[in-house]
Design a protein around this motif. Structure first.
Motif, PDB file in Angstrom:
ATOM      1  N   VAL A   1       6.657  14.594  68.486  1.00  0.00           N
ATOM      2  CA  VAL A   1       7.024  13.654  67.433  1.00  0.00           C
ATOM      3  C   VAL A   1       8.471  13.229  67.640  1.00  0.00           C
ATOM      4  CG1 VAL A   1       7.339  13.363  64.955  1.00  0.00           C
ATOM      5  CG2 VAL A   1       5.409  14.697  65.818  1.00  0.00           C
ATOM      6  N   GLY A   2       8.752  11.940  67.506  1.00  0.00           N
ATOM      7  CA  GLY A   2      10.133  11.497  67.641  1.00  0.00           C
ATOM      8  C   GLY A   2      10.264   9.995  67.533  1.00  0.00           C
ATOM      9  N   THR A   3      11.444   9.508  67.930  1.00  0.00           N
ATOM     10  CA  THR A   3      11.760   8.080  67.934  1.00  0.00           C
ATOM     11  C   THR A   3      12.418   7.732  69.261  1.00  0.00           C
ATOM     12  OG1 THR A   3      12.127   8.070  65.543  1.00  0.00           O
ATOM     13  CG2 THR A   3      13.024   6.221  66.787  1.00  0.00           C
ATOM     14  N   VAL A   4      11.977   6.650  69.883  1.00  0.00           N
ATOM     15  CA  VAL A   4      12.704   6.084  71.009  1.00  0.00           C
ATOM     16  C   VAL A   4      13.326   4.776  70.526  1.00  0.00           C
ATOM     17  CG1 VAL A   4      11.516   7.158  72.944  1.00  0.00           C
ATOM     18  CG2 VAL A   4      10.515   5.146  71.878  1.00  0.00           C
ATOM     19  N   ALA A   5      14.588   4.556  70.893  1.00  0.00           N
ATOM     20  CA  ALA A   5      15.313   3.363  70.448  1.00  0.00           C
ATOM     21  C   ALA A   5      16.051   2.767  71.640  1.00  0.00           C
ATOM     22  CB  ALA A   5      16.288   3.709  69.324  1.00  0.00           C
ATOM     23  N   PHE A   6      16.156   1.437  71.660  1.00  0.00           N
ATOM     24  CA  PHE A   6      16.640   0.730  72.840  1.00  0.00           C
ATOM     25  C   PHE A   6      17.687  -0.317  72.484  1.00  0.00           C
ATOM     26  CE2 PHE A   6      12.275   1.991  73.705  1.00  0.00           C
ATOM     27  CZ  PHE A   6      12.316   2.493  74.998  1.00  0.00           C
ATOM     28  N   GLU A   7      18.595  -0.538  73.446  1.00  0.00           N
ATOM     29  CA  GLU A   7      19.493  -1.688  73.489  1.00  0.00           C
ATOM     30  C   GLU A   7      18.967  -2.603  74.589  1.00  0.00           C
ATOM     31  OE1 GLU A   7      21.899  -4.538  73.135  1.00  0.00           O
ATOM     32  OE2 GLU A   7      22.296  -2.859  71.784  1.00  0.00           O
ATOM     33  N   ASP A   8      18.647  -3.856  74.253  1.00  0.00           N
ATOM     34  CA  ASP A   8      17.936  -4.695  75.207  1.00  0.00           C
ATOM     35  C   ASP A   8      18.830  -5.592  76.054  1.00  0.00           C
ATOM     36  OD1 ASP A   8      18.635  -6.695  73.438  1.00  0.00           O
ATOM     37  OD2 ASP A   8      16.591  -7.232  72.874  1.00  0.00           O
ATOM     38  N   LEU A   9      20.153  -5.463  75.957  1.00  0.00           N
ATOM     39  CA  LEU A   9      21.041  -6.294  76.768  1.00  0.00           C
ATOM     40  C   LEU A   9      21.482  -5.608  78.055  1.00  0.00           C
ATOM     41  CD1 LEU A   9      23.186  -8.076  74.040  1.00  0.00           C
ATOM     42  CD2 LEU A   9      21.241  -8.956  75.345  1.00  0.00           C
ATOM     43  N   TRP A  10      20.804  -4.515  78.418  1.00  0.00           N
ATOM     44  CA  TRP A  10      21.056  -3.875  79.723  1.00  0.00           C
ATOM     45  C   TRP A  10      20.966  -4.919  80.837  1.00  0.00           C
ATOM     46  CZ3 TRP A  10      17.800  -3.881  83.947  1.00  0.00           C
ATOM     47  CH2 TRP A  10      18.119  -3.017  84.985  1.00  0.00           C
ATOM     48  N   PRO A  11      21.844  -4.881  81.842  1.00  0.00           N
ATOM     49  CA  PRO A  11      22.867  -3.859  82.098  1.00  0.00           C
ATOM     50  C   PRO A  11      24.233  -4.163  81.495  1.00  0.00           C
ATOM     51  CG  PRO A  11      22.689  -5.297  83.988  1.00  0.00           C
ATOM     52  CD  PRO A  11      21.673  -5.782  83.003  1.00  0.00           C
ATOM     53  N   SER A  12      24.307  -5.117  80.584  1.00  0.00           N
ATOM     54  CA  SER A  12      25.525  -5.267  79.788  1.00  0.00           C
ATOM     55  C   SER A  12      25.441  -4.321  78.592  1.00  0.00           C
ATOM     56  CB  SER A  12      25.664  -6.713  79.294  1.00  0.00           C
ATOM     57  OG  SER A  12      25.788  -7.606  80.379  1.00  0.00           O
ATOM     58  N   ASN A  13      26.573  -3.949  78.063  1.00  0.00           N
ATOM     59  CA  ASN A  13      26.575  -3.061  76.903  1.00  0.00           C
ATOM     60  C   ASN A  13      26.056  -3.771  75.651  1.00  0.00           C
ATOM     61  OD1 ASN A  13      27.526  -0.825  78.251  1.00  0.00           O
ATOM     62  ND2 ASN A  13      29.684  -1.226  77.758  1.00  0.00           N
ATOM     63  N   GLY A  14      26.236  -5.088  75.588  1.00  0.00           N
ATOM     64  CA  GLY A  14      25.803  -5.822  74.416  1.00  0.00           C
ATOM     65  C   GLY A  14      26.533  -5.357  73.171  1.00  0.00           C
ATOM     66  N   ASP A  15      25.874  -5.466  72.023  1.00  0.00           N
ATOM     67  CA  ASP A  15      26.512  -4.999  70.791  1.00  0.00           C
ATOM     68  C   ASP A  15      26.322  -3.498  70.598  1.00  0.00           C
ATOM     69  OD1 ASP A  15      23.823  -4.934  70.118  1.00  0.00           O
ATOM     70  OD2 ASP A  15      23.941  -6.641  68.764  1.00  0.00           O
ATOM     71  N   TYR A  16      25.494  -2.895  71.432  1.00  0.00           N
ATOM     72  CA  TYR A  16      25.289  -1.452  71.496  1.00  0.00           C
ATOM     73  C   TYR A  16      24.945  -0.847  70.137  1.00  0.00           C
ATOM     74  CZ  TYR A  16      25.316   2.980  73.864  1.00  0.00           C
ATOM     75  OH  TYR A  16      24.905   4.176  74.422  1.00  0.00           O
ATOM     76  N   ASP A  17      24.061  -1.541  69.405  1.00  0.00           N
ATOM     77  CA  ASP A  17      23.635  -0.985  68.121  1.00  0.00           C
ATOM     78  C   ASP A  17      22.326  -0.190  68.235  1.00  0.00           C
ATOM     79  OD1 ASP A  17      21.923  -3.159  68.502  1.00  0.00           O
ATOM     80  OD2 ASP A  17      22.872  -4.376  66.941  1.00  0.00           O
ATOM     81  N   LEU A  18      21.681  -0.260  69.422  1.00  0.00           N
ATOM     82  CA  LEU A  18      20.446   0.488  69.697  1.00  0.00           C
ATOM     83  C   LEU A  18      19.396   0.307  68.598  1.00  0.00           C
ATOM     84  CD1 LEU A  18      22.161   1.912  71.980  1.00  0.00           C
ATOM     85  CD2 LEU A  18      20.661   3.865  71.605  1.00  0.00           C
ATOM     86  N   ASN A  19      19.328  -0.903  68.069  1.00  0.00           N
ATOM     87  CA  ASN A  19      18.321  -1.187  67.043  1.00  0.00           C
ATOM     88  C   ASN A  19      17.397  -2.336  67.445  1.00  0.00           C
ATOM     89  OD1 ASN A  19      19.729  -3.581  66.625  1.00  0.00           O
ATOM     90  ND2 ASN A  19      20.622  -2.961  64.671  1.00  0.00           N
ATOM     91  N   ASP A  20      17.515  -2.799  68.716  1.00  0.00           N
ATOM     92  CA  ASP A  20      16.707  -3.932  69.156  1.00  0.00           C
ATOM     93  C   ASP A  20      15.222  -3.594  69.104  1.00  0.00           C
ATOM     94  OD1 ASP A  20      18.957  -5.537  69.666  1.00  0.00           O
ATOM     95  OD2 ASP A  20      19.252  -4.542  71.580  1.00  0.00           O
ATOM     96  N   LEU A  21      14.894  -2.353  69.439  1.00  0.00           N
ATOM     97  CA  LEU A  21      13.533  -1.856  69.276  1.00  0.00           C
ATOM     98  C   LEU A  21      13.603  -0.352  69.052  1.00  0.00           C
ATOM     99  CD1 LEU A  21      10.441  -2.495  69.402  1.00  0.00           C
ATOM    100  CD2 LEU A  21      10.532  -1.731  71.782  1.00  0.00           C
ATOM    101  N   ALA A  22      12.987   0.099  67.979  1.00  0.00           N
ATOM    102  CA  ALA A  22      12.830   1.535  67.728  1.00  0.00           C
ATOM    103  C   ALA A  22      11.360   1.793  67.427  1.00  0.00           C
ATOM    104  CB  ALA A  22      13.708   1.999  66.569  1.00  0.00           C
ATOM    105  N   VAL A  23      10.809   2.797  68.103  1.00  0.00           N
ATOM    106  CA  VAL A  23       9.393   3.128  67.971  1.00  0.00           C
ATOM    107  C   VAL A  23       9.266   4.592  67.567  1.00  0.00           C
ATOM    108  CG1 VAL A  23       7.160   3.259  69.152  1.00  0.00           C
ATOM    109  CG2 VAL A  23       8.767   1.425  69.745  1.00  0.00           C
ATOM    110  N   ASN A  24       8.714   4.818  66.391  1.00  0.00           N
ATOM    111  CA  ASN A  24       8.362   6.183  65.988  1.00  0.00           C
ATOM    112  C   ASN A  24       7.038   6.551  66.651  1.00  0.00           C
ATOM    113  OD1 ASN A  24      10.609   6.118  64.344  1.00  0.00           O
ATOM    114  ND2 ASN A  24       9.457   5.760  62.465  1.00  0.00           N
ATOM    115  N   TYR A  25       6.954   7.756  67.177  1.00  0.00           N
ATOM    116  CA  TYR A  25       5.730   8.139  67.884  1.00  0.00           C
ATOM    117  C   TYR A  25       5.316   9.565  67.540  1.00  0.00           C
ATOM    118  CZ  TYR A  25       8.738  10.843  71.008  1.00  0.00           C
ATOM    119  OH  TYR A  25       9.640  11.752  71.506  1.00  0.00           O
ATOM    120  N   ARG A  26       4.020   9.800  67.671  1.00  0.00           N
ATOM    121  CA  ARG A  26       3.456  11.147  67.660  1.00  0.00           C
ATOM    122  C   ARG A  26       2.416  11.175  68.764  1.00  0.00           C
ATOM    123  NH1 ARG A  26      -0.689  13.502  64.282  1.00  0.00           N
ATOM    124  NH2 ARG A  26      -0.735  11.572  63.080  1.00  0.00           N
TER     125      ARG A  26
END
Length: 231
Positions: free
Chosen positions: A1-26
């Motif tokens: 169980v957990g959450t994966v979260a992503f910053e989608d402006l890789w390989p730039s740092n972007g705004d680095y809020d890591l909220n572009d996509l978050a997926v809760n999973y089990r």
């Protein structure tokens, strides 16, 4: 169980809020009487979409061949850039890759179960540890994958560095020079920062955790007093 979260402006740092996509999973392994896995159920819920892109989400089972998958049900593909084998795995991949969705808005706040069945039962020790190798596909551009730190791109992912802006991941390990990742996986219902707020400003000990290589402040994401900037 957990959450994966992503910053989608890789390989730039972007705004680095890591909220572009978050997926809760089990992830549930269904076992037979011999304690061998016959099926994996991925129960997912997209908890954050704060991106200007239409991003996809997939999982690579690095120790499983595509031919070892009997079938995949429950995934959502509505665009035309993903090609699947007859068993529901992505074609052209050395390992078994399941694209969970290619449009997060179809999955937002809607718990969905994706079932992966195997041709033959296999040991959970061979399968490895969930969530395996999850990744984001940036804005329907198949070769642009964002992975967890020190994970490898799939066969269809490439080192996509010829974009406008500064490349902060020259060695391709999904960590910048300061040790900050573009994706995180935590056993917690992750609360994403506000838009345009870097994660290391929202979570007071994130930078210390990342720069230490994950040694210090392993619980940086928790609700403990002083851990979050509540503003």
């Amino acid at each position: 169980v957990g959450t994966v979260a992503f910053e989608d402006l890789w390989p730039s740092n972007g705004d680095y809020d890591l909220n572009d996509l978050a997926v809760n999973y089990r992830v549930v392994a269904v076992l037979n009487a011999q304690n061998l896995a016959v099926q994996l159920d991925f129960i997912i819920n997209v908890s954050s979409i704060r991106a200007g892109f239409t991003n996809g989400f997939g999982i690579e089972l690095e120790s499983v061949l595509p031919s070892q998958i009997q079938g995949v049900t429950g995934n959502s593909l509505i665009h035309d850039y993903i090609t699947q084998n007859s068993n529901g795995t992505e074609s052209g991949q050395e390992n078994a890759v399941i694209i969970i969705f290619d449009d997060p808005y179809k999955m937002s706040n809607n718990e969905t179960t994706i079932t992966v069945s195997f041709t033959e039962p296999m040991s959970t020790s061979v399968l490895g540890t969930a969530p395996f190798n999850p990744f984001l596909i940036i804005d329907k551009t198949r070769e642009r994958e964002v992975h967890l730190p020190n994970e490898s791109a799939t066969s269809l992912g490439t080192s996509f560095f010829d974009i406008i802006g500064v490349n902060q991941d020259k060695d391709g390990n999904y960590l910048n020079d300061n040790g900050l990742p573009w994706a995180i996986d935590i056993m917690h219902d992750f609360k994403v920062p506000k838009e345009k707020i870097p994660i290391n400003e929202a979570y007071n000990f994130f930078s210390l955790w990342a720069i230490s290589g994950g040694v210090d402040y392993k619980d940086w994401y928790k609700d403990n007093p002083g851990y979050r900037n509540t503003d």
